[in-house]
Write a protein that holds these residues in place. Structure first.
Motif, short mmCIF file in Angstrom:
data_model
loop_
_atom_site.label_atom_id
_atom_site.label_comp_id
_atom_site.label_asym_id
_atom_site.label_seq_id
_atom_site.Cartn_x
_atom_site.Cartn_y
_atom_site.Cartn_z
N SER A 222 0.84 -1.21 0.00
CA SER A 222 0.00 0.00 0.00
C SER A 222 0.87 1.25 0.00
CB SER A 222 -0.91 0.01 1.23
OG SER A 222 -1.81 -1.05 1.17
N ASP B 99 -5.29 -1.11 -5.16
CA ASP B 99 -4.78 -1.65 -3.90
C ASP B 99 -5.67 -2.80 -3.43
OD1 ASP B 99 -3.48 -2.17 -1.60
OD2 ASP B 99 -3.71 -0.18 -0.71
N GLU B 100 -5.28 -4.01 -3.72
CA GLU B 100 -6.08 -5.20 -3.37
C GLU B 100 -7.56 -4.93 -3.59
OE1 GLU B 100 -4.99 -7.24 0.17
OE2 GLU B 100 -3.02 -6.30 0.25
#
Ligand SMILES: Nc1ncnc2c1ncn2[C@@H]1O[C@H](COP(=O)(O)OP(=O)(O)O)[C@@H](O)[C@H]1O
Ligand SMILES: [Mg+2]
Lengths: 255, 273
Positions: free
Chosen positions: A49, A154-155
């Motif tokens: 992140s 991000d994921e």
């Protein structure tokens, strides 16, 4: 599209040390070509992140430099980050609203983006009434209205079920094929990384760093069946080996 | 249609039963436990209604007092809400503002405001304005604390989203922080409303001068042994508080229907979390 062929994103010996003393990233160097889709995998807490926040300019590095060729970037967060008091349509319009796109054009772009993610029929619903997968699509649509040259994820599918996750991945592939943005996708699923990207970067933690990369020469569009092909299995095992502290050399694999 | 009515009846039956029990106990106390010559301690319910609300002169006296107290409470609440929200917004914009002001907001909460009533009367007279000021002092803290909490608890990812699009302070405040804080602000408003009602009535009780509100009536009736009127005034004051609290509950639910926790969270009576 950035036409001049400059990399969409570069990082040179980038380091991030948080105030508490945690070294989240150390000596990260990478370059993302325009229109290239790259995935990043690594154990949780390894600084994925942080890497994306650097790329987005939400965070300044404490060492090294970050360069972006474009200001048109989209960020898809782990959660859908929708404003619960706004309808789906008005959520999608938000990006244009904040950047000063005229109301008319904003509405047109939002309508088009919603159509592309297949959600025109819930345009007037509140986000709270939608499923997790639908909310993620709304979030994606909001990002698309900015016509990004660089997309950061991000994921993004971390909070939805396996089946929806697969579908969202295929939608993403279609959007990528049509728009040709450069993409940087953080995920904790090795299969997803290989399935979606042209290149997988592998990270390790303490301190967060890149330990290797695997090129994925499978042609687009990729169909779900490709996951069962020997080439795919070979690629995922290479990534897994790197994750488990195997060889850190660059590995090329013929298709 | 009949099914809806049955469901309503089923919902209302238990509290109605409790009310009936309380009334029964009241009559029992009034006619059985207390001798006839001491009945003024607990006049029977129908006597309270007959004297307090049945007699036009008495009713007019009570309603005039209720109106005055309501005016004080509403004016105080509006002032507290505007001032409190403004303070919370200021504090949410910069830590140093919060560090400078918040301790005084907390101090205000711990100062027994009613003890200041003689002083306020001294400075500002014993009329409307010092009564309103009492209300504001009592009602200010809940709105400040709850609003600030709401403004500060916005999801950091949403802040990132706004930062990414280079949103300015004002845009962030108007399009993100205030709407996100609305449930907390309304919770604060509801607690403040309750406090303002108490401030108006109890403050009036302490002022003991000027045009009488419910508080002063509650002060003088027992001294004149008008116990039916005392009960009627206490009843009006209580009903006023309950109605205000209930109205703000409805307002909160209407204004924040998007807020999913409103549907699931049990009603905590508006206590801050
Ligand atoms: N704002 C912060 N302040 C201090 N430490 C942080 C902060 N954000 C992340 N970290 C730490 O930095 C490391 C990397 O975090 P992160 O980039 O979120 O990892 P990942 O996304 O790979 O799980 C972790 O050890 C985390 O605890
Ligand atoms: Mg993360």
């Amino acid at each position: 599209m950035t036409d001049d062929g400059r990399p969409a994103l570069t990082m040179e010996a980038v380091g991030v040390r948080y105030p508490g003393g945690t070294v989240a990233l150390d000596g990260v160097t990478l370059s993302l070509a325009p229109g290239e889709f790259t995935a990043v995998v690594g154990p949780s807490g390894c600084g994925k992140s942080t890497l994306l926040r650097l790329a987005a300019g939400l965070l300044k590095p404490t060492a090294g430099t970050v360069g972006r060729a474009t200001e048109r970037l989209g960020f898809v967060f782990q959660d859908s980050t929708l404003l619960p008091w706004r309808s789906v349509r008005r959520n999608v319009e938000l990006a244009g609203e904040l950047t000063g796109v005229p109301a008319r054009e904003r509405r047109d772009r939002a309508g088009e983006a919603l159509r592309r993610v297949g959600l025109s029929h819930v345009a007037d619903a509140l986000p709270g009434t939608l499923s997790g997968g639908m909310r993620m699509r709304v979030s994606l649509a909001r990002t698309l209205t900015g016509r990004p040259d660089l997309m950061l994820f991000d994921e993004p599918f971390g909070s939805v079920d396996e089946i929806t996750r697969g579908r969202l991945g295929d939608d993403l592939q279609e959007l990528f094929a049509a728009d040709g943005f450069a993409g940087l996708l953080v995920t904790h699923s090795v299969a997803e990384a290989v399935y979606l990207s042209q290149r997988v970067l592998v990270m390790a933690d303490r301190p967060g760093r890149l330990v290797g990369e695997v090129a994925v020469p499978l042609p687009y569009p990729r169909r779900p069946e490709v996951r069962f092909s020997p080439a795919f299995t070979e690629l995922t095992s290479q990534v897994t080996a790197l994750l488990q502290g195997g060889t850190a050399d660059r590995i090329e694999v013929a298709a | 249609m009949t099914r809806v009515l049955t469901r309503q009846a089923r919902r209302l039956a238990p509290p109605a039963a409790v009310a009936a029990l309380v009334l029964a106990a009241w009559y029992f106390g009034s006619y059985v436990l207390i001798d006839a010559d001491r009945r003024f301690l607990l006049p029977a319910p129908h006597e309270v209604v007959k004297v307090g609300f049945g007699d036009p002169a008495n009713l007019a006296e009570l309603l005039a007092a209720l109106r005055l107290s309501a005016e004080v409470a509403v004016t105080g609440l509006v002032c507290a809400a505007v001032l409190g929200l403004a303070l919370a917004i200021l504090m949410s914009q910069a830590r140093w503002v919060e560090r400078s002001l918040y301790p005084y907001a907390v101090a205000l909460q711990t100062v027994p405001v009613l003890a200041l009533v003689p002083l306020l009367g001294f400075w500002f007279g014993f009329g409307f304005s010092s009564r309103v000021l009492t209300c504001v002092l009592i009602a200010l803290f809940p709105i400040v604390a709850n609003s600030l909490f709401g403004l500060r608890s916005v999801d950091p990812a949403l802040h990132d989203l706004f930062t990414l699009h280079r949103a300015g302070r004002l845009t962030r405040l108007v399009k993100l922080q205030l709407p996100a804080a609305l449930p907390a602000i309304l919770t604060g408003l509801r607690i403040s409303a309750g406090a303002a009602v108490i401030g108006a009535i109890v403050g009036d009780f302490f002022f003991q001068q000027g045009e009488p509100g419910l508080g002063q009536l509650i002060y003088v009736y027992p001294r004149r042994l008008q116990s039916e009127m005392l009960f009627a005034a206490v009843f009006l004051a209580s009903a006023f508080g309950v109605i205000v609290f209930w109205l703000f509950g409805i307002l909160a639910r209407q204004a924040t229907s998007w807020h999913s926790s409103q549907h699931r969270r049990p009603d905590t009576g508006g206590a801050p979390r």
